[in-house]
Scaffold this motif. Structure first.
Motif, PDB file in Angstrom:
ATOM      1  N   GLU A 207       0.826  -1.206   0.000  1.00  0.00           N
ATOM      2  CA  GLU A 207       0.000   0.000   0.000  1.00  0.00           C
ATOM      3  C   GLU A 207       0.863   1.260   0.000  1.00  0.00           C
ATOM      4  O   GLU A 207       0.515   2.267  -0.625  1.00  0.00           O
ATOM      5  N   LEU A 208       2.015   1.192   0.697  1.00  0.00           N
ATOM      6  CA  LEU A 208       2.916   2.339   0.756  1.00  0.00           C
ATOM      7  C   LEU A 208       3.797   2.445  -0.492  1.00  0.00           C
ATOM      8  O   LEU A 208       4.652   3.331  -0.573  1.00  0.00           O
ATOM      9  N   GLU A 209       3.575   1.523  -1.434  1.00  0.00           N
ATOM     10  CA  GLU A 209       4.297   1.516  -2.717  1.00  0.00           C
ATOM     11  C   GLU A 209       5.804   1.371  -2.523  1.00  0.00           C
ATOM     12  O   GLU A 209       6.600   2.033  -3.185  1.00  0.00           O
ATOM     13  N   VAL A 210       6.166   0.489  -1.604  1.00  0.00           N
ATOM     14  CA  VAL A 210       7.577   0.210  -1.339  1.00  0.00           C
ATOM     15  C   VAL A 210       7.861  -1.245  -1.697  1.00  0.00           C
ATOM     16  O   VAL A 210       7.184  -2.158  -1.207  1.00  0.00           O
ATOM     17  N   GLU A 211       8.838  -1.467  -2.549  1.00  0.00           N
ATOM     18  CA  GLU A 211       9.225  -2.824  -2.938  1.00  0.00           C
ATOM     19  C   GLU A 211      10.242  -3.356  -1.932  1.00  0.00           C
ATOM     20  O   GLU A 211      11.446  -3.138  -2.058  1.00  0.00           O
ATOM     21  N   GLU A 212       9.744  -4.070  -0.950  1.00  0.00           N
ATOM     22  CA  GLU A 212      10.614  -4.538   0.133  1.00  0.00           C
ATOM     23  C   GLU A 212      11.668  -5.514  -0.372  1.00  0.00           C
ATOM     24  O   GLU A 212      12.782  -5.576   0.165  1.00  0.00           O
ATOM     25  N   ALA A 213      11.348  -6.247  -1.414  1.00  0.00           N
ATOM     26  CA  ALA A 213      12.292  -7.235  -1.957  1.00  0.00           C
ATOM     27  C   ALA A 213      13.568  -6.585  -2.471  1.00  0.00           C
ATOM     28  O   ALA A 213      14.634  -7.202  -2.488  1.00  0.00           O
ATOM     29  N   SER A 214      13.459  -5.310  -2.885  1.00  0.00           N
ATOM     30  CA  SER A 214      14.623  -4.612  -3.433  1.00  0.00           C
ATOM     31  C   SER A 214      15.450  -3.922  -2.355  1.00  0.00           C
ATOM     32  O   SER A 214      16.493  -3.337  -2.640  1.00  0.00           O
ATOM     33  N   MET A 215      14.981  -3.990  -1.097  1.00  0.00           N
ATOM     34  CA  MET A 215      15.669  -3.305  -0.009  1.00  0.00           C
ATOM     35  C   MET A 215      16.660  -4.237   0.681  1.00  0.00           C
ATOM     36  O   MET A 215      16.568  -5.461   0.585  1.00  0.00           O
ATOM     37  N   GLY A 216      17.611  -3.637   1.385  1.00  0.00           N
ATOM     38  CA  GLY A 216      18.577  -4.412   2.144  1.00  0.00           C
ATOM     39  C   GLY A 216      17.993  -4.905   3.454  1.00  0.00           C
ATOM     40  O   GLY A 216      16.818  -4.688   3.765  1.00  0.00           O
ATOM     41  N   ARG A 217      18.847  -5.576   4.237  1.00  0.00           N
ATOM     42  CA  ARG A 217      18.429  -6.098   5.539  1.00  0.00           C
ATOM     43  C   ARG A 217      17.964  -4.955   6.435  1.00  0.00           C
ATOM     44  O   ARG A 217      18.543  -3.878   6.438  1.00  0.00           O
ATOM     45  N   CYS A 218      16.912  -5.228   7.203  1.00  0.00           N
ATOM     46  CA  CYS A 218      16.388  -4.214   8.125  1.00  0.00           C
ATOM     47  C   CYS A 218      17.195  -4.251   9.423  1.00  0.00           C
ATOM     48  O   CYS A 218      16.989  -5.142  10.257  1.00  0.00           O
ATOM     49  N   LYS A 219      18.103  -3.285   9.581  1.00  0.00           N
ATOM     50  CA  LYS A 219      18.968  -3.270  10.769  1.00  0.00           C
ATOM     51  C   LYS A 219      18.274  -2.663  11.980  1.00  0.00           C
ATOM     52  O   LYS A 219      18.611  -2.977  13.121  1.00  0.00           O
ATOM     53  N   PHE A 220      17.301  -1.790  11.718  1.00  0.00           N
ATOM     54  CA  PHE A 220      16.664  -1.063  12.818  1.00  0.00           C
ATOM     55  C   PHE A 220      15.148  -1.146  12.666  1.00  0.00           C
ATOM     56  O   PHE A 220      14.518  -0.241  12.103  1.00  0.00           O
ATOM     57  N   PRO A 221      14.531  -2.233  13.164  1.00  0.00           N
ATOM     58  CA  PRO A 221      13.080  -2.394  13.018  1.00  0.00           C
ATOM     59  C   PRO A 221      12.320  -1.293  13.757  1.00  0.00           C
ATOM     60  O   PRO A 221      12.746  -0.827  14.815  1.00  0.00           O
ATOM     61  N   GLY A 222      11.197  -0.902  13.211  1.00  0.00           N
ATOM     62  CA  GLY A 222      10.411   0.150  13.826  1.00  0.00           C
ATOM     63  C   GLY A 222       9.513  -0.372  14.931  1.00  0.00           C
ATOM     64  O   GLY A 222       9.244  -1.573  15.026  1.00  0.00           O
ATOM     65  N   GLY A 223       9.058   0.541  15.789  1.00  0.00           N
ATOM     66  CA  GLY A 223       8.056   0.185  16.775  1.00  0.00           C
ATOM     67  C   GLY A 223       8.455   0.421  18.210  1.00  0.00           C
ATOM     68  O   GLY A 223       9.632   0.452  18.567  1.00  0.00           O
ATOM     69  N   GLU A 224       7.435   0.577  19.050  1.00  0.00           N
ATOM     70  CA  GLU A 224       7.625   0.826  20.472  1.00  0.00           C
ATOM     71  C   GLU A 224       8.313  -0.341  21.169  1.00  0.00           C
ATOM     72  O   GLU A 224       9.209  -0.139  22.000  1.00  0.00           O
ATOM     73  N   SER A 225       7.932  -1.564  20.824  1.00  0.00           N
ATOM     74  CA  SER A 225       8.516  -2.735  21.493  1.00  0.00           C
ATOM     75  C   SER A 225      10.003  -2.826  21.239  1.00  0.00           C
ATOM     76  O   SER A 225      10.785  -3.102  22.161  1.00  0.00           O
TER      77      SER A 225
END
Length: 556
Positions: A207-225
């Motif tokens: 929905e946010l029009e972001v191709e996650e497959a083309s992105m690198g590893r997520c080093k800093f996940p989002g969120g309060e937890s």
């Protein structure tokens, strides 16, 4: 039976349930009378925002993860997140009517766009007889209260701000709100929900029009937890916390040498008041570092910039900004493009810019190096251009801090020792002499040894061939010669400072070469400075500055 009244808490920043005063007000009111009230915590996702807001894929991913986690955490107190699609000023009148809203709560925001938007929503609420309750909790101290203590003007030095803040009471963080009773957890479905039960679910990456497959590893996940987990992990290293001094951390370590809590503070996944209080608990009774370089000091820098930004018109621009030195920056699209994409020919600078694009975060001192290089150090390009790139690529792109740091590093405001220039070679060598950071982010140079990896142009052609990277073909030639251009730019800064001083003294020096961007009037000759007495008084200071510059240039 009459339809229950809806209490709406509007999440914008402050994307958390701990220490969220505005959310707590909403929850407490519903808990007090669940037969009369129900709660709808909302986030308004404006599809049109992509047309004007610069947000890169890493930050969209961070937001998506944060909203999903916020929904999970709200469910732990028997609520949920309602993500409403649309422009806030268009959707609120409909929500007020459809949901029978009687109270709207949210956290105060100082950004110009937010101030204008909130003013409109408040007026709409008034017309619909909806009470509005606003809390200030994105910073520890209320910027307006600090300004009032300073005689109605923002404090323009960290020291002055710290003095004023030291006389203020530090609010204690609030706990997570108590669970809502079952009776209050099921608001009546509206027409949209009846048509599509998942219409208010958090957005997907698609929905946010972001191709996650083309992105690198997520080093800093989002969120309060994740924010709370990261904070607790950091504070468990008590000796490290007590000894922390920002200048002694490494801008080019392979893993972060600082907390990387800035994205979580930017989005409000972590309460700055909670972080401050937990640091204070950790260092209590211990020998520890002091502000401005300590962890507490880093929080106070954030508070300082927010305070100045809150009351300074055109804070994120040069023209019309009363605290910003007017400088005749150049326009060079090729140089800006090379800097933006890590193709300047200076491996240390390029590695930093590539790390930024890949991961969404770079060390604060690395930001110093690339900002100085773009502006007064080498390329003589406006700090506003750098601000735009950081706004797009940084996970922690924060309006007040981003503009403030760019003004500081370009010596446009706050910091004025413009003759102190970061070397794009020597600075990185201090903490990474072997160039491991460069080898990771500029793999073209992976085989270059420590002696030349920071200055690959010094290798002869035969050596370049053996190392598998020909400069000018496989990796770009350097776009400027730092040793030469930095000296020229110091003189240009000196001239800009003289012009600005002359203007503030009541006149302006003649200078037909200054562009209109430096505060002059295009096509008009500048009047000469007036007041020989003022000149005479300024002469010793002027000679001292020029002597310092000359001494600095000789060293270089």
């Amino acid at each position: 039976m009459a339809k229950r009244e809806t209490i709406v808490h509007w999440f914008r920043k402050g994307l958390r349930i701990h220490d969220n005063p505005a959310l707590t007000v909403a929850v407490d009111k519903v808990r007090a009378n669940p037969a009369k009230y129900c709660l709808r915590p909302i986030f308004v996702l404006d599809p049109g925002i992509r047309k004007w807001l610069r947000v890169g894929p890493n930050r969209w991913r961070f937001l998506q993860q944060t909203l999903a986690n916020l929904d999970e955490n709200l469910r732990s107190i028997n609520s949920r997140l309602y993500v409403v699609r649309g422009n806030p000023v268009e959707v609120f009148p409909k929500l007020f009517a459809d949901w029978n809203v009687s109270l709207l709560t949210y956290e105060h925001d100082i950004e110009p766009y937010a101030v204008k938007r909130d003013s409109t929503v408040e007026e709409q609420a008034r017309k619909h007889r909806v009470e509005v309750h606003i809390e200030k909790s994105h910073t520890i101290f209320d910027p307006e209260a600090i300004v009032k203590k300073n005689g109605g003007k923002p404090p323009l030095t960290y020291q002055r701000y710290a003095t004023l803040a030291s006389a203020c009471k530090i609010p204690q963080p609030l706990p997570v709100p108590q669970k809502l009773p079952a009776q209050a957890t099921a608001p009546e479905e509206d027409e949209e929900e009846r048509k599509n039960p998942s219409c208010y679910d958090p957005p997907t990456m698609e929905e946010l029009e972001v191709e996650e497959a083309s992105m690198g590893r997520c080093k800093f996940p989002g969120g309060e937890s994740e924010a709370l987990r990261r904070m607790n992990e950091i504070l468990s290293r008590k000796a490290w916390v007590c000894k922390f001094e920002k200048p002694n951390t490494s801008p080019n370590s392979l893993e972060p040498s600082t907390t990387v809590l800035s994205p979580y503070l930017k989005f409000g996944c972590l309460s700055v008041r909670l972080f401050y209080s937990r640091i204070a608990e950790t260092i209590k009774g211990q020998k520890h570092s002091q502000p401005p370089v300590s962890l507490i000091g880093q929080i106070m820098w954030r508070e300082f910039y927010y305070c100045v930004a809150a009351v300074t018109p055109n804070y994120d621009k040069m023209v019309g900004n009363s605290i910003c030195t007017q400088i005749d920056w150049d326009t060079n699209k090729d140089h800006l493009e090379a800097w933006t994409h890590g193709r300047t020919g200076y491996p240390f600078i390029d590695a930093i810019m590539r790390q930024l694009r890949q991961e969404g975060w770079i060390h604060h001192l690395a930001r110093h190096a690339v900002a100085c290089f773009l502006t007064r150090g080498d390329l003589w390009i406006s700090w506003e251009e750098g601000q735009r790139v950081f706004e797009e690529l940084l996970l922690d792109a924060d309006w007040a801090l981003n503009a403030g740091n760019w003004m500081w590093l370009s010596a446009s405001a706050f910091f004025h020792q413009y003759f102190r220039v970061y070397s794009p070679v020597a600075f990185g060598k201090k903490t990474d002499p072997e160039g491991k950071f460069i080898k990771k982010y500029v793999p073209e140079l992976a085989r270059f040894p420590a002696g030349i990896i920071y200055e690959p142009w010094k290798a002869n052609l035969e050596t370049q061939k053996k190392l598998g990277c020909i400069i000018g073909k496989d990796y770009p030639n350097r776009i400027v010669v730092h040793e030469d251009i930095s000296k020229v730019n110091i003189q240009r800064m000196s001239a800009a400072y003289k012009r600005n001083k002359a203007q503030k003294d009541g006149g302006t020096e003649e200078d037909d070469s200054v562009s209109s961007g430096s505060g002059g009037t295009p096509g008009k000759k500048r009047p000469s400075s007036t007041g020989s007495t003022a000149k005479g008084k300024a002469a010793p200071k002027k000679r001292k500055i020029e002597a310092t510059i000359e001494k600095f240039l000789k060293k270089k």
